[in-house]
Scaffold this motif. Sequence first.
Motif, PDB file in Angstrom:
ATOM      1  N   PRO A 182     -15.432 -68.370   2.829  1.00  0.00           N
ATOM      2  CA  PRO A 182     -15.585 -67.036   2.235  1.00  0.00           C
ATOM      3  C   PRO A 182     -16.368 -67.010   0.930  1.00  0.00           C
ATOM      4  N   LYS A 183     -16.350 -68.132   0.179  1.00  0.00           N
ATOM      5  CA  LYS A 183     -17.012 -68.117  -1.139  1.00  0.00           C
ATOM      6  C   LYS A 183     -18.104 -69.161  -1.180  1.00  0.00           C
ATOM      7  N   ALA A 184     -19.185 -68.837  -1.904  1.00  0.00           N
ATOM      8  CA  ALA A 184     -20.254 -69.832  -2.075  1.00  0.00           C
ATOM      9  C   ALA A 184     -19.803 -70.899  -3.054  1.00  0.00           C
ATOM     10  N   ARG A 185     -20.392 -72.073  -2.946  1.00  0.00           N
ATOM     11  CA  ARG A 185     -20.140 -73.126  -3.921  1.00  0.00           C
ATOM     12  C   ARG A 185     -21.438 -73.899  -4.092  1.00  0.00           C
ATOM     13  N   PRO A 186     -21.532 -74.715  -5.134  1.00  0.00           N
ATOM     14  CA  PRO A 186     -22.788 -75.415  -5.375  1.00  0.00           C
ATOM     15  C   PRO A 186     -23.103 -76.400  -4.255  1.00  0.00           C
ATOM     16  N   GLY A 187     -24.373 -76.714  -4.127  1.00  0.00           N
ATOM     17  CA  GLY A 187     -24.791 -77.699  -3.121  1.00  0.00           C
ATOM     18  C   GLY A 187     -25.215 -77.046  -1.826  1.00  0.00           C
ATOM     19  N   SER A 188     -25.499 -77.885  -0.854  1.00  0.00           N
ATOM     20  CA  SER A 188     -25.988 -77.387   0.433  1.00  0.00           C
ATOM     21  C   SER A 188     -24.893 -76.594   1.138  1.00  0.00           C
ATOM     22  N   PRO A 189     -25.288 -75.524   1.827  1.00  0.00           N
ATOM     23  CA  PRO A 189     -24.277 -74.789   2.586  1.00  0.00           C
ATOM     24  C   PRO A 189     -23.703 -75.660   3.690  1.00  0.00           C
ATOM     25  N   PRO A 190     -22.401 -75.590   3.933  1.00  0.00           N
ATOM     26  CA  PRO A 190     -21.829 -76.310   5.070  1.00  0.00           C
ATOM     27  C   PRO A 190     -22.480 -75.837   6.369  1.00  0.00           C
ATOM     28  N   ALA A 191     -22.349 -76.647   7.412  1.00  0.00           N
ATOM     29  CA  ALA A 191     -22.999 -76.333   8.690  1.00  0.00           C
ATOM     30  C   ALA A 191     -22.589 -74.943   9.200  1.00  0.00           C
ATOM     31  N   ALA A 192     -21.317 -74.573   9.004  1.00  0.00           N
ATOM     32  CA  ALA A 192     -20.844 -73.270   9.507  1.00  0.00           C
ATOM     33  C   ALA A 192     -21.612 -72.135   8.833  1.00  0.00           C
ATOM     34  N   VAL A 193     -21.875 -72.272   7.529  1.00  0.00           N
ATOM     35  CA  VAL A 193     -22.585 -71.219   6.796  1.00  0.00           C
ATOM     36  C   VAL A 193     -24.029 -71.136   7.294  1.00  0.00           C
ATOM     37  N   GLN A 194     -24.662 -72.285   7.456  1.00  0.00           N
ATOM     38  CA  GLN A 194     -26.052 -72.292   7.916  1.00  0.00           C
ATOM     39  C   GLN A 194     -26.153 -71.689   9.318  1.00  0.00           C
ATOM     40  N   GLU A 195     -25.169 -72.004  10.145  1.00  0.00           N
ATOM     41  CA  GLU A 195     -25.193 -71.491  11.524  1.00  0.00           C
ATOM     42  C   GLU A 195     -25.075 -69.954  11.530  1.00  0.00           C
ATOM     43  N   VAL A 196     -24.177 -69.437  10.715  1.00  0.00           N
ATOM     44  CA  VAL A 196     -24.005 -67.984  10.664  1.00  0.00           C
ATOM     45  C   VAL A 196     -25.226 -67.341   9.996  1.00  0.00           C
TER      46      VAL A 196
ATOM     47  N   TYR B  96     -28.149 -64.228  11.211  1.00  0.00           N
ATOM     48  CA  TYR B  96     -28.493 -62.998  10.489  1.00  0.00           C
ATOM     49  C   TYR B  96     -29.911 -63.024   9.933  1.00  0.00           C
ATOM     50  N   GLY B  97     -30.571 -64.176  10.015  1.00  0.00           N
ATOM     51  CA  GLY B  97     -31.881 -64.275   9.361  1.00  0.00           C
ATOM     52  C   GLY B  97     -33.040 -63.842  10.219  1.00  0.00           C
ATOM     53  N   THR B  98     -32.915 -64.059  11.499  1.00  0.00           N
ATOM     54  CA  THR B  98     -34.081 -64.011  12.373  1.00  0.00           C
ATOM     55  C   THR B  98     -34.888 -62.720  12.297  1.00  0.00           C
ATOM     56  N   GLU B  99     -34.206 -61.589  12.498  1.00  0.00           N
ATOM     57  CA  GLU B  99     -34.936 -60.344  12.676  1.00  0.00           C
ATOM     58  C   GLU B  99     -35.762 -59.986  11.441  1.00  0.00           C
ATOM     59  N   ALA B 100     -35.142 -60.142  10.278  1.00  0.00           N
ATOM     60  CA  ALA B 100     -35.846 -59.819   9.046  1.00  0.00           C
ATOM     61  C   ALA B 100     -37.021 -60.764   8.851  1.00  0.00           C
ATOM     62  N   ALA B 101     -36.820 -62.036   9.167  1.00  0.00           N
ATOM     63  CA  ALA B 101     -37.890 -63.010   8.980  1.00  0.00           C
ATOM     64  C   ALA B 101     -39.057 -62.673   9.909  1.00  0.00           C
TER      65      ALA B 101
ATOM     66  N   THR C 121     -21.193 -62.722   1.650  1.00  0.00           N
ATOM     67  CA  THR C 121     -21.887 -63.659   0.744  1.00  0.00           C
ATOM     68  C   THR C 121     -23.220 -64.115   1.344  1.00  0.00           C
ATOM     69  N   ILE C 122     -23.233 -64.376   2.634  1.00  0.00           N
ATOM     70  CA  ILE C 122     -24.475 -64.811   3.287  1.00  0.00           C
ATOM     71  C   ILE C 122     -25.526 -63.700   3.214  1.00  0.00           C
ATOM     72  N   LEU C 123     -25.130 -62.470   3.517  1.00  0.00           N
ATOM     73  CA  LEU C 123     -26.112 -61.376   3.515  1.00  0.00           C
ATOM     74  C   LEU C 123     -26.643 -61.123   2.106  1.00  0.00           C
ATOM     75  N   ARG C 124     -25.775 -61.225   1.115  1.00  0.00           N
ATOM     76  CA  ARG C 124     -26.254 -61.117  -0.271  1.00  0.00           C
ATOM     77  C   ARG C 124     -27.238 -62.247  -0.579  1.00  0.00           C
ATOM     78  N   SER C 125     -26.900 -63.448  -0.122  1.00  0.00           N
ATOM     79  CA  SER C 125     -27.755 -64.604  -0.417  1.00  0.00           C
ATOM     80  C   SER C 125     -29.138 -64.430   0.206  1.00  0.00           C
ATOM     81  N   LEU C 126     -29.208 -63.749   1.358  1.00  0.00           N
ATOM     82  CA  LEU C 126     -30.481 -63.594   2.063  1.00  0.00           C
ATOM     83  C   LEU C 126     -31.319 -62.418   1.544  1.00  0.00           C
ATOM     84  N   SER C 127     -30.746 -61.607   0.651  1.00  0.00           N
ATOM     85  CA  SER C 127     -31.428 -60.348   0.307  1.00  0.00           C
ATOM     86  C   SER C 127     -32.243 -60.431  -0.982  1.00  0.00           C
ATOM     87  N   ASP C 128     -33.249 -59.549  -1.060  1.00  0.00           N
ATOM     88  CA  ASP C 128     -34.035 -59.412  -2.295  1.00  0.00           C
ATOM     89  C   ASP C 128     -33.389 -58.407  -3.245  1.00  0.00           C
ATOM     90  N   LEU C 129     -32.691 -57.432  -2.665  1.00  0.00           N
ATOM     91  CA  LEU C 129     -32.147 -56.349  -3.486  1.00  0.00           C
ATOM     92  C   LEU C 129     -30.921 -55.765  -2.791  1.00  0.00           C
TER      93      LEU C 129
END
Length: 269
Positions: free
Chosen positions: A16-30, A34-39, A82-90
């Motif tokens: 549920p919460k971000a932490r320093p370092g690389s995202p765990p595999a579960a976060v990257q998978e999710v 959510y990334g594809t369409e916008a990209a 948290t993931i959607l915020r991390s992916l956004s510009d604004l």
Amino acid sequence: MRQIYPTQGPELTPVPKARPGSPPAAVQEVADLYGTEAALDSAHGQPAGWLRANMVASADGAAWLNGRTGGLSGPADRMVFTILRSLSDLILVGAGTASAEHYRPAQADELWAQLRPPGAPVPAIAVVTANLSLDPDDQLLTGAAPGAQTIVITTASAPADRKAAVARHGRIIEAGQHRVDLVTAIAELRRLGYSGILTEGGPTLLGHLADAGLLDELCLTTSPMLADGSASRIVNSPSTATDGKTARLSLRHVLADESFLLSRYVREH
Ligand SMILES: NC(=O)c1ccc[n+]([C@@H]2O[C@H](COP(=O)([O-])OP(=O)(O)OC[C@H]3O[C@@H](n4cnc5c(N)ncnc54)[C@H](OP(=O)(O)O)[C@@H]3O)[C@@H](O)[C@H]2O)c1
């Protein structure tokens, strides 16, 4: 938590919460889901733009419990938030949400740094308010990181003294004479370079965005609650009520976590 549509995915533990370092595999998978369409959208031509909403509703459609969204949320919802915020510009919100949810500037340590678009450690916050009822000394304005100044979207006829007070720390965008013209506002945000816009509501802003044909995507968490009472639905659209106007959505995926469902819809054009 696992994907249940369009295919069955592996079991993932919500983070549920971000932490320093690389995202765990579960976060990257999710995040990949959510990334594809916008990209894809921003890969060609510019100013590309994608406006997605992230909302939570009770099983009977309520947008809040006791005036806040927190009671509807859960670990998987917080992870996607948290993931959607991390992916956004604004991050775009209405004044009602900024006030009810005590918005403050996004913090780098609350985001997954490696999911961020290049060049900006945090997304800026933009607040839509015709009345300019914000406190100009609120942390939302005074506490923004350099390069992520809070943006206040208002009208040309808003009181000049309030505009001047807000402009001490925030950036003002004027869009519309007496009502905020969201088409003009979004075009101006795009011109400033914000292509991946995430709106976190509330229902009034979402209704106006949907009516203006500006909403590309809806990420919706359905919470296993019956809220009862008089809470609004997540999209409070004036023209749906008066004209019966509807928009058709296409379901991209569904994730399930315990009794929560997390759906991603894209608007059909
Ligand atoms: N379920 C969820 O996912 C979710 C998400 C967010 C919020 N919420 C809940 O929703 C509630 C707030 O709802 P709300 O509908 O009042 O909030 P809202 O949509 O965030 O804010 C509405 C306000 O935005 C300003 N505004 C100005 N021009 C506008 C325009 N063209 N279109 C739309 N808004 C414009 C107005 O403020 P001025 O009077 O300042 O002009 C208006 O009163 C809170 O209880 C919050 O907890 C739920």
